[in-house]
Design an enzyme around this catalytic site. Structure first.
Site, PDB file in Angstrom:
ATOM      1  N   CYS A   1      51.826  34.659   4.537  1.00 14.68           N
ATOM      2  CA  CYS A   1      51.389  35.708   4.831  1.00 14.68           C
ATOM      3  C   CYS A   1      50.285  35.377   5.946  1.00 14.68           C
ATOM      4  CB  CYS A   1      51.075  36.562   3.943  1.00 14.68           C
ATOM      5  SG  CYS A   1      49.879  36.543   2.081  1.00 14.68           S
TER       6      CYS A   1
ATOM      7  N   ARG B   1      44.878  50.649   4.138  1.00 14.58           N
ATOM      8  CA  ARG B   1      44.085  49.489   3.779  1.00 14.58           C
ATOM      9  C   ARG B   1      43.870  49.354   2.490  1.00 14.58           C
ATOM     10  NH1 ARG B   1      43.868  43.311   4.874  1.00 14.58           N
ATOM     11  NH2 ARG B   1      46.334  43.676   5.019  1.00 14.58           N
TER      12      ARG B   1
ATOM     13  N   ASP C   1      51.279  32.075  -0.774  1.00 11.91           N
ATOM     14  CA  ASP C   1      50.203  33.186  -0.727  1.00 11.91           C
ATOM     15  C   ASP C   1      49.007  32.753  -1.891  1.00 11.91           C
ATOM     16  OD1 ASP C   1      48.918  34.931  -0.482  1.00 11.91           O
ATOM     17  OD2 ASP C   1      49.058  36.555  -1.559  1.00 11.91           O
TER      18      ASP C   1
ATOM     19  N   ARG D   1      54.338  40.025  12.945  1.00  7.72           N
ATOM     20  CA  ARG D   1      53.406  41.133  12.376  1.00  7.72           C
ATOM     21  C   ARG D   1      53.164  42.587  13.574  1.00  7.72           C
ATOM     22  NH1 ARG D   1      50.250  41.003   7.490  1.00  7.72           N
ATOM     23  NH2 ARG D   1      49.974  43.375   8.090  1.00  7.72           N
TER      24      ARG D   1
ATOM     25  N   GLN E   1      54.075  43.446   5.881  1.00  4.74           N
ATOM     26  CA  GLN E   1      54.026  41.624   5.558  1.00  4.74           C
ATOM     27  C   GLN E   1      55.587  41.257   5.193  1.00  4.74           C
ATOM     28  OE1 GLN E   1      51.818  39.481   5.864  1.00  4.74           O
ATOM     29  NE2 GLN E   1      53.165  37.370   6.722  1.00  4.74           N
TER      30      GLN E   1
ATOM     31  N   HIS F   1      52.427  44.849  -0.379  1.00  2.00           N
ATOM     32  CA  HIS F   1      52.199  44.644   0.851  1.00  2.00           C
ATOM     33  C   HIS F   1      53.836  45.042   2.381  1.00  2.00           C
ATOM     34  CE1 HIS F   1      50.368  42.957   4.459  1.00  2.00           C
ATOM     35  NE2 HIS F   1      49.790  42.366   4.616  1.00  2.00           N
TER      36      HIS F   1
HETATM   37  N1  NVA Z   1      47.668  38.374  -1.408  1.00  2.00           N
HETATM   38  C1  NVA Z   1      46.452  38.809  -0.020  1.00  2.00           C
HETATM   39  C2  NVA Z   1      47.182  39.593   0.757  1.00  2.00           C
HETATM   40  C3  NVA Z   1      46.843  38.729   2.197  1.00  2.00           C
HETATM   41  C4  NVA Z   1      47.251  38.978   3.109  1.00  2.00           C
HETATM   42  C5  NVA Z   1      45.518  39.300  -0.778  1.00  2.00           C
HETATM   43  O1  NVA Z   1      45.832  40.824  -1.262  1.00  2.00           O
HETATM   44  O2  NVA Z   1      44.848  39.340  -0.435  1.00  2.00           O
HETATM   45  N1   CP Z   2      48.585  38.847   6.571  1.00  2.00           N
HETATM   46  C1   CP Z   2      47.798  39.836   6.393  1.00  2.00           C
HETATM   47  O1   CP Z   2      48.190  40.660   6.231  1.00  2.00           O
HETATM   48  O2   CP Z   2      46.513  39.360   7.131  1.00  2.00           O
HETATM   49  P1   CP Z   2      45.255  40.064   6.928  1.00  2.00           P
HETATM   50  O3   CP Z   2      44.604  39.929   5.860  1.00  2.00           O
HETATM   51  O4   CP Z   2      44.409  39.173   7.739  1.00  2.00           O
HETATM   52  O5   CP Z   2      45.348  41.723   7.990  1.00  2.00           O
END
Ligand code: NVA
Ligand code: CP
Length: 315
Positions: A272, A109, A233, A300, A139, A136
């Site tokens: 998500c 990540r 989101d 997930r 997800q 993502h």
């Molecule tokens: N769009 C959000 C998703 C978190 C799971 C981010 O990138 O922070």
């Molecule tokens: N939805 C998701 O990716 O959650 P986290 O940021 O908690 O991993």
């Protein structure tokens, strides 16, 4: 055999995604009576280790991949990028080469999508995208599983996105173009999805019966009308500055009871998570009867198991 990286949904393609979703559903059903820490009887990833690198916070991605590997009979290592040499400037390429000698797959990540592309270029084991600034995909595997559970199938459904044109929307657009469902988005000026992502998806469906399936809505009402799935989101993603002007621009795109009322009567609400209640969605929707967010979060785990099995050539 070619190494199976999962950087985006198109790396797998429609047939493999369908196989992964079917496997995720079957494994979920098969182990429904087992404790969460019990290993699936076939132990398909016994002896395998997944290293997970986090350059950003995570709850669901971290726990789902960790539990996924345990349930498949494998193990994990969690690497906080800040305490590894990656955090001190060791290159992504060298990190990929070293980890490939010690573990069987890498999940990362990170803020910059180019880093996972670089990681995959130099790794000799599968690399999985656990979220980047651009996409993502893991997800959306869980989201698709959830929609199939609720509605029976993906094909022909209409998904409507509200708010920020971000990484999660990019993967939904890609998914729609691969799996034959309609994606509409209602996003304010300045916060639309990437033109490149939209163009690639439209190119994919060009000349098919789904040619008009990737659509920017003129106003939220057009997005919500006849929608099977309403999805949103956070307005401020990780790594972005909290900006009052962005929040103000997003406010007309908040998912409210009026949005749900404009969709199909049994439309499913997805998010998500983590959510910012009172910003992108109101409590009455996220806690309401059409919300599938807890199944979505649980999925997930099931979806990640199938992504891992695909990467390891088991699907
Ligand atoms: N769009 C959000 C998703 C978190 C799971 C981010 O990138 O922070
Ligand atoms: N939805 C998701 O990716 O959650 P986290 O940021 O908690 O991993």
């Amino acid at each position: 055999m070619t190494i199976r990286h999962f950087l985006d949904l198109s790396d797998a393609g429609a047939a493999a995604i369908a196989a992964m979703l079917a496997d995720a559903a079957a494994r979920k059903t098969a182990r429904a009576a087992l404790p969460k820490g019990a290993v699936d009887p076939d132990r398909p990833l016994a002896g395998r280790t997944l290293a997970m690198i986090f350059e950003k916070n995570s709850t669901r991605t971290r726990v789902s991949f960790d539990m996924a590997m345990r349930q498949l009979g494998g193990t994990t290592l969690i690497l906080d990028a800040g305490t590894t040499q990656l955090g001190r400037g060791e290159t992504v390429a060298d990190t990929a080469r070293v980890l490939s000698r010690m573990v069987d797959a890498i999940m990362i990540r990170t803020d910059d999508h180019a880093k996972i592309v670089e990681m995959a270029r130099h790794a000799t084991v599968p690399v999985i995208n656990g979220l980047t600034d651009a996409s993502h995909p893991c997800q959306i595997m869980a989201d698709m599983q959830t929609v199939i559970e609720r509605r029976g199938s993906l094909a022909g459904s209409k998904w409507a996105w509200f708010g920020d044109g971000n990484n999660v929307l990019h993967s939904i657009i890609e998914a729609g173009s691969l799996m034959g469902f309609d994606v509409w988005w209602a996003c304010p000026d300045g916060y639309k999805p990437s033109e490149e992502v939209v163009a690639t998806a439209r190119q994919r469906v060009l000349g098919t019966p789904n040619a008009d399936s990737i659509t920017e809505a003129l106003g939220w009402e057009a997005a919500a009308e006849e929608a099977d799935v309403i999805v949103t989101d956070t307005w401020i993603s990780m790594g972005q500055k909290h900006a009052e002007e962005k929040l103000a621009a997003m406010m007309p795109y908040q998912v409210t009871e009026a949005v749900m009322a404009a969709a199909k009567p049994n439309a499913t609400f997805l998010h998500c998570l983590p959510a910012h209640r009172g910003e992108e969605v109101v409590d009455a929707v996220i806690d309401g009867p059409q919300s599938a967010i807890w199944d979505e979060a649980e999925n997930r785990l099931h979806a990640q198991k199938s992504v891992l099995l695909w990467c390891f050539g088991k699907l």
